[in-house]
Motif scaffolding. Structure first.
Motif, mmCIF file in Angstrom:
data_model
loop_
_atom_site.group_PDB
_atom_site.id
_atom_site.type_symbol
_atom_site.label_atom_id
_atom_site.label_comp_id
_atom_site.label_asym_id
_atom_site.label_seq_id
_atom_site.Cartn_x
_atom_site.Cartn_y
_atom_site.Cartn_z
ATOM 1 N N THR A 93 0.807 -1.226 0.000
ATOM 2 C CA THR A 93 0.000 0.000 0.000
ATOM 3 C C THR A 93 0.841 1.277 0.000
ATOM 4 O O THR A 93 0.552 2.206 -0.778
ATOM 5 C CB THR A 93 -0.970 -0.001 1.196
ATOM 6 O OG1 THR A 93 -1.883 -1.099 1.049
ATOM 7 C CG2 THR A 93 -1.745 1.295 1.268
ATOM 8 N N VAL A 97 0.692 4.178 -2.977
ATOM 9 C CA VAL A 97 0.432 5.602 -2.714
ATOM 10 C C VAL A 97 1.536 6.471 -3.308
ATOM 11 O O VAL A 97 1.273 7.488 -3.963
ATOM 12 C CB VAL A 97 0.302 5.844 -1.204
ATOM 13 C CG1 VAL A 97 0.186 7.342 -0.909
ATOM 14 C CG2 VAL A 97 -0.908 5.111 -0.645
ATOM 15 N N GLY A 215 -7.343 9.785 1.079
ATOM 16 C CA GLY A 215 -6.666 8.618 0.517
ATOM 17 C C GLY A 215 -6.987 7.325 1.232
ATOM 18 O O GLY A 215 -6.650 6.244 0.735
ATOM 19 N N SER A 239 -7.452 0.219 -7.173
ATOM 20 C CA SER A 239 -6.950 1.013 -6.057
ATOM 21 C C SER A 239 -6.020 2.118 -6.553
ATOM 22 O O SER A 239 -6.101 3.268 -6.089
ATOM 23 C CB SER A 239 -6.221 0.105 -5.072
ATOM 24 O OG SER A 239 -5.644 0.847 -4.023
ATOM 25 N N TYR A 243 -6.458 6.260 -6.149
ATOM 26 C CA TYR A 243 -5.424 7.127 -5.587
ATOM 27 C C TYR A 243 -5.051 8.243 -6.565
ATOM 28 O O TYR A 243 -4.831 9.389 -6.156
ATOM 29 C CB TYR A 243 -4.183 6.316 -5.230
ATOM 30 C CG TYR A 243 -4.260 5.630 -3.889
ATOM 31 C CD1 TYR A 243 -4.362 6.372 -2.710
ATOM 32 C CD2 TYR A 243 -4.235 4.243 -3.782
ATOM 33 C CE1 TYR A 243 -4.439 5.756 -1.476
ATOM 34 C CE2 TYR A 243 -4.311 3.610 -2.548
ATOM 35 C CZ TYR A 243 -4.418 4.367 -1.399
ATOM 36 O OH TYR A 243 -4.501 3.750 -0.188
#
Length: 286
Positions: A93, A97, A215, A239, A243
């Protein structure tokens, strides 16, 4: 303080409106396709092997073996198969990001700055206080510091209040560092950029933390059930896309706020023109 809050809210709503601009929608496709495609390819090629390797490592751990026995005793044997997926998602993750933020910073931010400047500040002088390579170094170094802070702060996440504070604070710091720099790189000089980022440090950090909380939305797709975790290779691109959308809006938010602050600072620094009643005697004397 009141004027600053009004400026933040004004930039927020302008950013939301600009997200509907056809040019912004088209610009968002490139980072979505690149980052989402990269996530899909990597997930398809390496996800199964990574899960097998992580599962083998967990099986060989004495501590985890005790955990397996406890899970079976309490009637949760299925968690044994899901745990490697959960651990891998927790590791990936932060990388997702950072890649999404970097893709927006490199592929969208310069064009978004030109769009906002052309529509709102057509007479704002461009001083090019930072070159493109400076932006890359700034983003890379900021990402390294943020990831290091995440790793070092992991033990403190066991304390419930800190778990709610530390991740948004770290991601907020990274977001404000990258997006504020990008917003000012083209128009502000190096001194102007440093002055504005120092003067509005806490305001920009608050905006970054707000983006960090936004987020958290993409992460909710993993909380809908065990099946979504098993479908992680397919859902990773989704995902990534979410983002990118969040950071696209955030980039516009920072651009509107920072360019308005730069415009105001230059107006205040500009010399006050002489009034006409003072100019006449000077003209006569000359």
């Amino acid at each position: 303080m009141r004027n600053t809050v009004q400026a933040v809210l004004d930039a927020f709503w302008r950013a939301a409106w600009y997200c509907l601009h056809p040019r912004v929608i088209v610009l968002s496709l490139l980072p979505v396709l690149l980052s989402g495609g990269l996530a899909f390819v990597l997930g398809h090629l390496f996800w199964a092997d990574a899960i097998d390797a992580l599962g083998g490592w967990l099986e060989s751990s004495v501590t985890v073996t005790v955990l397996w026995g406890w899970l079976e005793a309490v009637g949760l044997p299925r968690l044994k198969a899901v745990l490697p997926h959960v651990i891998l998602l927790l590791v990936l993750t932060p990388a997702v990001v950072v890649v999404a933020l970097a893709s927006v910073s490199f592929l969208m931010a310069p064009a978004l700055v030109r769009l906002v400047a052309r529509k709102r500040f057509p007479h704002l002088q461009t001083l090019h206080g930072a070159d493109w390579w400076h932006s890359i170094l700034w983003t890379g170094w900021s990402a390294v510091l943020a990831l290091a802070a995440l790793v070092l702060s992991l033990p403190m996440w066991m304390i419930p209040p800190l778990l709610l504070v530390l991740p948004p604070l770290i991601w907020g710091w990274l977001t404000y560092r990258v997006l504020a720099f990008d917003a000012l790189a083209q128009h502000a000089s190096a001194d102007e950029r440093r002055a504005l980022m120092a003067a509005y440090r806490f305001t920009l950090l608050a905006m970054g933390i707000s983006v960090g909380l936004m987020g958290a939305g993409p992460s909710l797709i993993w909380s809908t059930g065990l099946m979504t975790i098993a479908m992680a290779p397919v859902l990773l691109p989704v995902s990534m896309w979410l983002y990118v959308m969040v950071f696209s809006f955030a980039s516009l938010w920072f651009i509107h706020f920072c360019l308005a602050a730069l415009h105001t600072m230059r107006q205040r620094a500009a010399p006050t023109p002489l009034s006409s009643d003072l100019e006449l005697p000077l003209t006569a004397n000359s």
